[in-house]
Each structure stands twice: as structure tokens, then as C-alpha cells.
Design a protein around this motif. Structure first.
Motif, short mmCIF file in Angstrom:
data_model
loop_
_atom_site.label_atom_id
_atom_site.label_comp_id
_atom_site.label_asym_id
_atom_site.label_seq_id
_atom_site.Cartn_x
_atom_site.Cartn_y
_atom_site.Cartn_z
N PRO A 42 13.45 9.45 -17.70
CA PRO A 42 14.48 8.72 -16.93
C PRO A 42 13.93 8.00 -15.71
N LEU A 43 12.73 8.39 -15.26
CA LEU A 43 12.12 7.78 -14.08
C LEU A 43 10.99 6.83 -14.46
N GLY A 44 10.87 6.56 -15.75
CA GLY A 44 9.83 5.65 -16.21
C GLY A 44 8.72 6.30 -17.00
N GLY A 45 8.73 7.65 -17.09
CA GLY A 45 7.72 8.35 -17.87
C GLY A 45 6.52 8.77 -17.04
N TYR A 46 5.67 9.60 -17.62
CA TYR A 46 4.46 10.06 -16.95
C TYR A 46 3.69 8.84 -16.44
N PRO A 47 3.35 8.82 -15.13
CA PRO A 47 2.84 7.60 -14.52
C PRO A 47 1.35 7.35 -14.69
N GLY A 48 0.64 8.27 -15.36
CA GLY A 48 -0.78 8.06 -15.57
C GLY A 48 -1.66 8.93 -14.71
N ASN A 49 -1.09 9.62 -13.73
CA ASN A 49 -1.85 10.58 -12.93
C ASN A 49 -0.91 11.69 -12.47
N ASP A 50 -1.49 12.87 -12.26
CA ASP A 50 -0.67 14.05 -11.98
C ASP A 50 -0.05 14.04 -10.60
N ASP A 51 -0.73 13.45 -9.62
CA ASP A 51 -0.18 13.41 -8.27
C ASP A 51 1.17 12.69 -8.25
N ASP A 52 1.21 11.50 -8.83
CA ASP A 52 2.46 10.75 -8.88
C ASP A 52 3.46 11.44 -9.80
N GLY A 53 2.95 12.08 -10.87
CA GLY A 53 3.83 12.80 -11.77
C GLY A 53 4.57 13.93 -11.08
N ARG A 54 3.86 14.69 -10.25
CA ARG A 54 4.52 15.77 -9.51
C ARG A 54 5.59 15.22 -8.57
N THR A 55 5.24 14.13 -7.89
CA THR A 55 6.21 13.52 -6.97
C THR A 55 7.46 13.08 -7.72
N MET A 56 7.27 12.48 -8.89
CA MET A 56 8.41 12.03 -9.69
C MET A 56 9.25 13.20 -10.18
N GLN A 57 8.59 14.25 -10.66
CA GLN A 57 9.35 15.36 -11.24
C GLN A 57 10.20 16.07 -10.19
N ARG A 58 9.75 16.03 -8.93
CA ARG A 58 10.55 16.64 -7.86
C ARG A 58 11.88 15.92 -7.67
N LYS A 59 12.00 14.71 -8.17
CA LYS A 59 13.24 13.94 -8.01
C LYS A 59 14.28 14.32 -9.06
N ARG A 60 13.89 15.09 -10.05
CA ARG A 60 14.82 15.49 -11.10
C ARG A 60 15.30 16.92 -10.89
N ASP A 61 16.52 17.19 -11.29
CA ASP A 61 17.08 18.54 -11.23
C ASP A 61 16.50 19.37 -12.38
N ARG A 62 16.00 20.56 -12.06
CA ARG A 62 15.32 21.31 -13.11
C ARG A 62 16.27 21.80 -14.19
N ASN A 63 17.54 22.00 -13.86
CA ASN A 63 18.49 22.42 -14.89
C ASN A 63 18.84 21.27 -15.83
N GLU A 64 18.82 20.05 -15.32
CA GLU A 64 18.99 18.89 -16.20
C GLU A 64 17.78 18.75 -17.11
N MET A 65 16.59 19.01 -16.57
CA MET A 65 15.39 18.96 -17.42
C MET A 65 15.44 20.05 -18.48
N LEU A 66 15.95 21.22 -18.13
CA LEU A 66 16.14 22.28 -19.12
C LEU A 66 16.99 21.77 -20.27
N GLU A 67 18.05 21.02 -19.97
CA GLU A 67 18.90 20.46 -21.02
C GLU A 67 18.12 19.47 -21.88
N ASP A 68 17.16 18.75 -21.29
CA ASP A 68 16.35 17.83 -22.07
C ASP A 68 15.54 18.57 -23.13
N PHE A 69 15.01 19.73 -22.78
CA PHE A 69 14.20 20.48 -23.73
C PHE A 69 15.07 21.22 -24.74
N ILE A 70 16.26 21.61 -24.34
CA ILE A 70 17.20 22.18 -25.31
C ILE A 70 17.60 21.11 -26.32
#
Length: 295
Positions: A135-163
Motif C-alpha cells: 500500500p506504500l509502494g512496496g519494498y523500496p530496495g533497502n532495509d532502512d527505508d523499508g523499516r521506516t515505511m513499515q512503521r507507517k502501517r498498523d500491525r493489525n492491518e498487516m496481520l489481516e494482509d497475511f490472513i
């Protein structure tokens, strides 16, 4: 630059990296503190090169001729909407295959976790490896930016993505409908929570993952295989209470604590990697899925 051997790195460096990787420290502070360990023959550059991911360490390439690997999209109405994922399975499969949902760490679907998804396919499963950063554009190509992006998402919504990924895979024309989940770090927490929230889940394998609260443990139906690194004090602190709740509720589980292994010991792209522990944990994981998904 050649990576340093783990035995040549002060154990405090791994704890420092763990704090950084889990958003408890900003990059500038991390580098400042890391520089204190650049003594003797060690340099800051060599330390950084050794503990940061090196994605040349891929075991199963995306174009491996034995696999059919592609990017697909599926709907996650309770989560992030449309989610992209890697779907991988053996090309020579005869009939339907049991499925595995592979859940990434706290930085999106990076090359290492995509590789793990393909390893699952090489073991004879159809695997789906979602990217919760879609939803934020996908894995950005490096882990530093990826961590920053993932902090913007609610973890329970992400849980629903994997369900939702579980539902997609369970109903896939090439899947038997028997589906398990394996996850790492954040993905370990997701794996534990899917065991709580998905009654049809056949098996869950959390690697060094956070634990659900004791009051929801009674909802677990799937057998669990849990992997921990002995030196991972942060995650391991929650294990005694979780194990007590599993025992009190007669849940099926196996747990292994790997001696002298750090958090992230299965990730072969950093110096935290413990080859012996990682290989044994993966062998046990494949055997566990074969036992519970092929019956």
C-alpha cells in the motif's frame, strides 16, 4: 569487502544492531555507538559491512529453472487492499501441493525473505510471500527505508494482509488447501497471531517472534514449532509465560532454543547468521510442515 567472522565481533554489537533494526535507535546514533567498537584491526566500515544485510547471499535465485516463480496480487479487504506477493512452486509438481505463507520481518519483502519463499518451494510446497509494504509502494530496495515505511502501517492491518494471503493460497487451484505459516521476527509475531485467529491453519512456525497474550492462547488450533536464539533476550523474555499458557491449554507445540545464537540467526545475509542453527531450524521446519500439511 570480506565480512568479519562472528567470533571477531563484540556481542554487544549485535545487541546494538538489534536495537537499530527494531526502531529503538536512529541511524546517526547507531553509527556513533557502533564506531566505539572500531578498535584494533576493526574499522567502522568493516563492522557495517558485516552486520548490515548483503543480498548477494541468495540460495535460490528468482529464475531457478526448477521453480515457477511469479508476482501476483490478491485482495485484503480488512487490511491494505490489494497486496503484491511472490508465488513460487516446483515446475515438475504432479498434482496439488500443500501451501506455506512466508512472512517477512519489519522491513517488507526484501530479497532474503523472497529467497526463503523459494526455498519453501524447492522443498515441495507452493509458497506465497506477501509484501505488506504494497500500500506504500512496496519494498523500496533497502532495509532502512523499508523499516521506516513499515512503521507507517498498523500491525493489525498487516496481520489481516497475511490472513488474506492464507485464504488466497488455500483456495488456489494448485494447492491442496492445507496451509501453514512461517515468519521471522515481526513475521514470527504474525505466525503466532495467525495461529490464534485462523482456525483452519494447519501449522505455524514462528522464528524468534513476539508472543500473543495468554488470554487468547485458547483460540490456537494449529500445532506450533517455535525457534529461539539463546542470546535473544528481548524476545525470549516472553517465552516462559507463553509456554505456560500453551501447557495450561493443552496446545501442541515444540520449541527449540539454539545455543549461542542471536536474534535473526536464520538470516544468512548478516553476521548474526548461525549456519548450524539455521540449517537445523530449517530442516525441522520442513519436516514439521511435511508432517502436518501432507496428511
Amino acid at each position: 569487502m570480506k565480512k568479519l567472522d562472528k567470533k571477531d565481533i563484540d556481542p554487544k554489537v549485535f545487541k546494538l544492531y538489534d536495537d537499530y533494526a527494531h526502531n529503538r535507535m536512529e541511524r546517526r546514533e547507531f553509527i556513533e555507538k557502533l564506531s566505539l567498537y572500531a578498535v584494533g584491526g576493526l574499522t567502522l566500515t568493516s563492522l557495517m559491512s558485516s552486520i548490515m544485510p548483503d543480498y548477494s547471499a541468495i540460495q535460490v535465485s528468482q529464475d531457478n529453472p526448477k521453480l515457477k516463480t511469479e508476482t501476483i496480487s490478491y485482495d485484503s479487504p480488512k487490511g491494505g487492499g490489494t497486496i503484491n506477493a511472490q508465488l513460487s512452486r516446483p515446475k515438475d509438481a504432479k498434482g496439488k501441493l500443500p501451501g506455506i505463507v512466508v512472512v517477512h520481518e519489519n522491513r517488507g519483502l526484501n530479497p532474503h525473505i523472497a529467497d526463503v519463499g523459494r526455498r519453501a518451494a524447492m522443498a515441495g510446497f507452493i509458497s506465497i510471500s506477501p509484501d505488506a509494504l504494497t500500500p506504500l509502494g512496496g519494498y523500496p530496495g533497502n532495509d532502512d527505508d523499508g523499516r521506516t515505511m513499515q512503521r507507517k502501517r498498523d500491525r493489525n492491518e498487516m496481520l489481516e494482509d497475511f490472513i488474506a494471503a492464507f485464504e488466497y493460497l488455500k483456495d488456489h487451484s494448485e494447492c491442496t488447501g492445507n496451509v501453514g505459516v512461517v515468519g521471522f521476527c515481526f513475521g514470527g509475531w504474525i505466525s503466532n497471531m495467525m495461529a490464534v485467529k485462523v482456525p483452519e491453519l494447519k501449522a505455524a512456525v514462528p522464528f524468534y517472534g513476539g508472543q500473543p497474550s495468554a488470554d487468547i492462547v485458547p483460540n490456537i488450533n494449529a500445532p506450533l514449532l517455535l525457534h529461539f536464539g539463546e542470546l535473544d533476550e528481548r524476545v525470549n523474555a516472553g517465552w516462559p509465560a507463553y509456554e505456560k499458557a500453551l501447557q495450561e491449554n493443552d496446545k501442541k507445540y515444540k520449541a527449540y532454543i539454539y545455543p549461542n545464537a542471536n536474534h535473526g540467526f536464520h538470516n544468512d545475509t548478516t553476521a548474526r547468521y548461525d549456519e548450524k542453527a539455521a540449517n537445523l531450524a530449517w530442516e525441522r521446519t520442513v519436516a514439521f510442515f511435511n508432517e502436518h500439511l501432507r496428511s
